[in-house]
Structure formats: structure tokens, C-alpha cells
Design a protein around this motif. Structure first.
Motif, short mmCIF file in Angstrom:
data_model
loop_
_atom_site.label_atom_id
_atom_site.label_comp_id
_atom_site.label_asym_id
_atom_site.label_seq_id
_atom_site.Cartn_x
_atom_site.Cartn_y
_atom_site.Cartn_z
N GLU A 52 29.44 43.31 36.14
CA GLU A 52 29.25 42.08 35.36
C GLU A 52 29.67 42.29 33.91
O GLU A 52 30.34 41.43 33.31
CB GLU A 52 27.78 41.65 35.43
N GLU A 53 29.31 43.45 33.37
CA GLU A 53 29.67 43.73 31.97
C GLU A 53 31.17 43.90 31.81
O GLU A 53 31.77 43.34 30.89
CB GLU A 53 28.94 45.00 31.51
N ARG A 54 31.79 44.64 32.71
CA ARG A 54 33.21 44.95 32.58
C ARG A 54 34.12 43.75 32.90
O ARG A 54 35.28 43.74 32.50
CB ARG A 54 33.56 46.13 33.49
N SER A 55 33.58 42.78 33.62
CA SER A 55 34.37 41.58 33.95
C SER A 55 34.00 40.41 33.04
O SER A 55 34.39 39.28 33.31
CB SER A 55 34.13 41.18 35.41
N ASP A 56 33.25 40.71 31.98
CA ASP A 56 32.79 39.67 31.05
C ASP A 56 32.01 38.58 31.78
O ASP A 56 32.16 37.39 31.51
CB ASP A 56 33.98 39.05 30.30
N GLY A 57 31.19 39.02 32.73
CA GLY A 57 30.31 38.09 33.41
C GLY A 57 30.92 37.31 34.55
O GLY A 57 30.28 36.44 35.13
N ARG A 58 32.15 37.65 34.93
CA ARG A 58 32.82 36.89 36.01
C ARG A 58 32.38 37.37 37.40
O ARG A 58 32.30 36.57 38.34
CB ARG A 58 34.34 37.00 35.89
N LEU A 59 32.16 38.69 37.54
CA LEU A 59 31.86 39.27 38.85
C LEU A 59 30.44 39.81 38.87
O LEU A 59 30.05 40.60 37.99
CB LEU A 59 32.86 40.40 39.16
N CYS A 60 29.67 39.42 39.86
CA CYS A 60 28.27 39.86 39.98
C CYS A 60 27.99 40.31 41.42
O CYS A 60 28.74 39.98 42.34
CB CYS A 60 27.31 38.72 39.62
N ILE A 61 26.89 41.03 41.58
CA ILE A 61 26.44 41.46 42.91
C ILE A 61 24.98 41.05 43.07
O ILE A 61 24.15 41.30 42.19
CB ILE A 61 26.56 42.98 43.10
N GLU A 62 24.66 40.46 44.20
CA GLU A 62 23.27 40.18 44.56
C GLU A 62 22.93 41.04 45.77
O GLU A 62 23.55 40.90 46.82
CB GLU A 62 23.07 38.69 44.90
#
Length: 326
Positions: A52-62
Motif C-alpha cells: 500500500e505504501e509503495r503503490s501510493d495507496g493503490r494496491l492493498c491486501i485483505e
């Protein structure tokens, strides 16, 4: 007043979480059968924070822990179909699907946990990860599953001779049944939940597992002899659906791969801490732990097991390469 403040804080936290999830362009659904806080679950959570940090909030995991999305066999199929995006799974369920995964599952293939790390972090590990691509999966990283050793209710096991005729529960695996037989003992496949009472009533003499499982299951209460022979040091694997992976740009694919690699040391630190806690609890409970054991006869006894399960030239070469790894 305190209740109102607490409720308000909870609502603000919920809004913040919802806003964070909404901000993500893509949220990957990741499955794990272990409970919340378990080292593998925490490692994928950490991977998600990095991504999330490295993609500027674009990619996340749940992460859906505690088998919320199903048991391992079911989640493997769902991941292949793209219903689940990521999955942390033991290597065992892959043995009949991807032949390369059979080798790290062999008894005594690794001399120690450090040896396993060197192998799985190197070209052999990458070769095994690459093999997943032919099965609609992308192999991302290997996690630890601990080293499994024998424990029993009868006596200290200091040598192979001490195993003769003893009855041990094993997982429902032909390879593990053959392993115990090769050591001169009798294997009894049975569900994990039946082990405690079976040892207690004398149906079996013992079982085999890692420190955290020996501890959390309470098996140490009825089987007070634990021999650190480390016959199985089977890694676990984090995979991704090829369907989900292929939808990403090459740049985002590399972000996912790197975050997975960077989650490995996080997982290993958490696992080492958990093992240490379990070992301390077990020793304080009065368990006799046998550490001074010559593994050489145990390893030599595995020759017929290897002959039965390592049949292709590819697997034979992989075994040689692992044994040659220093």
C-alpha cells in the motif's frame, strides 16, 4: 462521557478503515487457514502495508484468516480460478499437483532450518516457485512451517532402536506413513483433533509436530518426551492467482513480488519468537527434551522412501543440488 468518547473513537476508526479501503484501486483477497496474529497471517498483513505504501495507496491486501474462505484444498482451486487472489498454503497439498514441491517435503532433506533457508532463498527455491506458473498460479515466497519432531508418552527416544514397535500418529500422507515404517515404528494416520485422547488412552504412543503445535495442542501434557530429530522441515508457500497477477502492469507485478520477498524476514522473526515462547512453556511444564541425537542412521533409513518418491531425473537432480548446498 467515557462511553461516548470510546464510541466516537471507534466510529472514527471505522471511517478511516473504510476510507483507506475505498482509496485502494485494487484490494487483493488473501486466504490463510491459521488464526489472526499467527506468523504467516501477520507476514501477509505486513506485505499489504508495504504494498500500500509503495503503490501510493493503490494496491492493498485483505487477509481472510482462520479458514474463512475454506480449507487449503478448496482455497487452492479457488486461487487457480481467480476467485481468491492470494493464498498462504502448506506445500503438502501441492505434492500431487506440482512434482517439484515433493522434494522439500521429503524427510531429512534439510539438515537444519538454516539449511532450508539457504536452499529456498536460492536458485532451487526459485525453480520450485517457477513451477507454479504451469498451474495457473504465481509463486511469490516461502515461509517457515517449523521443524517436526517425535514426541511420545512412553520413554526418551535417543536412537532409532528406541522407535521400534512404537505407534505414532502421522498426517494422512503415504510418504509420512512410509517414513515412520522405515524408522521401524508403526504409523497411524488420524485427524489432528483425535491425537490428545489417543495418546491419553494408549491408542497411540505419540505423534510428531513443531514446538508451537506441540504446545498449543496440549499434547505435551500427555506426551512428555520430545526428541528433536527434525525429520520434516517443510516450508509453506505464498502464491497468487495468475489471473489476478496478469491483470497488473509489469511495474505493479514487481511491486507485489518485492513486497512478498520483503515479508519473508518479518515472518521468520515472528516464527522464531513464537517457537521460543512455546519451547519455554513446554520445558517449564517438565517435558524431557532430547537434543543430543545422531541423525545419521535416521537419514540412512530414508533410502527406500527416496527411491519410491523421487523417480524422475528432474527430482533426483534437485535432491542432489539440495544435499550439495552448504
Amino acid at each position: 462521557m467515557t462511553y461516548t468518547k470510546t464510541l466516537g473513537a471507534a466510529l472514527l476508526a471505522s471511517v478511516a478503515l473504510a476510507s483507506s479501503a475505498f482509496a485502494c484501486e485494487i484490494t487483493f483477497r488473501s486466504s490463510d487457514t491459521h488464526p489472526d496474529g499467527y506468523p504467516t497471517v501477520a507476514a501477509v498483513d505486513a506485505m499489504g502495508d508495504m504494498l500500500e505504501e509503495r503503490s501510493d495507496g493503490r494496491l492493498c491486501i485483505e487477509v481472510f484468516h482462520s479458514a474463512q474462505l475454506g480449507e487449503e484444498k478448496d482455497t487452492i482451486e479457488q486461487t487457480q480460478f481467480g476467485v481468491i487472489d492470494m493464498n498462504r498454503v502448506s506445500l503438502g497439498p501441492f505434492n500431487n499437483i506440482i512434482e517439484e514441491t515433493q522434494v522439500p517435503s521429503l524427510p531429512y532433506i534439510f539438515r537444519s532450518v538454516d539449511h532450508m533457508h539457504k536452499v529456498m532463498d536460492g536458485p532451487i527455491g526459485q525453480q520450485i516457485l517457477d513451477a507454479f506458473s504451469a498451474h495457473d498460479l504465481v509463486g511469490l515466497a516461502f515461509y517457515d512451517g517449523g521443524s517436526r519432531s517425535f514426541y511420545n508418552s512412553e520413554k526418551p527416544i535417543n536412537s532409532m532402536a528406541d522407535l521400534a514397535g512404537m505407534k505414532f500418529r502421522v498426517m494422512q500422507s503415504d510418504m509420512f506413513v512410509d517414513m515412520v515404517a522405515a524408522l521401524g515404528a508403526n504409523a497411524t494416520p488420524m485427524p489432528y483433533g483425535e491425537v490428545y485422547s489417543s495418546i491419553q488412552t494408549g491408542v497411540i504412543d505419540g505423534a510428531e509436530n513443531n514446538w508451537p503445535s506441540y504446545d498449543s495442542s496440549g499434547h505435551f501434557e500427555v506426551a512428555k518426551y520430545y526428541t528433536l530429530d527434525q525429520h520434516l522441515i517443510v516450508p509453506e508457500v505464498l502464491v497468487m492467482s495468475k489471473t489476478s497477477f496478469d491483470k497488473l502492469s509489469p511495474e505493479d507485478q514487481e511491486l507485489v513480488r518485492q513486497a512478498a520477498r520483503d515479508s519473508v524476514p518479518v515472518m521468520r522473526d515472528l516464527w522464531a519468537a513464537r517457537e521460543a515462547e512455546s519451547e519455554t512453556r513446554v520445558r517449564e511444564a517438565g517435558v524431557e527434551v532430547i537434543t543430543d541425537i545422531d541423525k545419521t542412521p535416521f537419514i540412512e533409513a530414508m533410502v527406500p522412501v527416496y527411491e519410491k518418491y523421487v523417480t524422475s531425473e528432474k527430482l533426483k537432480q534437485m535432491v542432489k543440488d539440495i544435499q550439495a548446498t552448504e
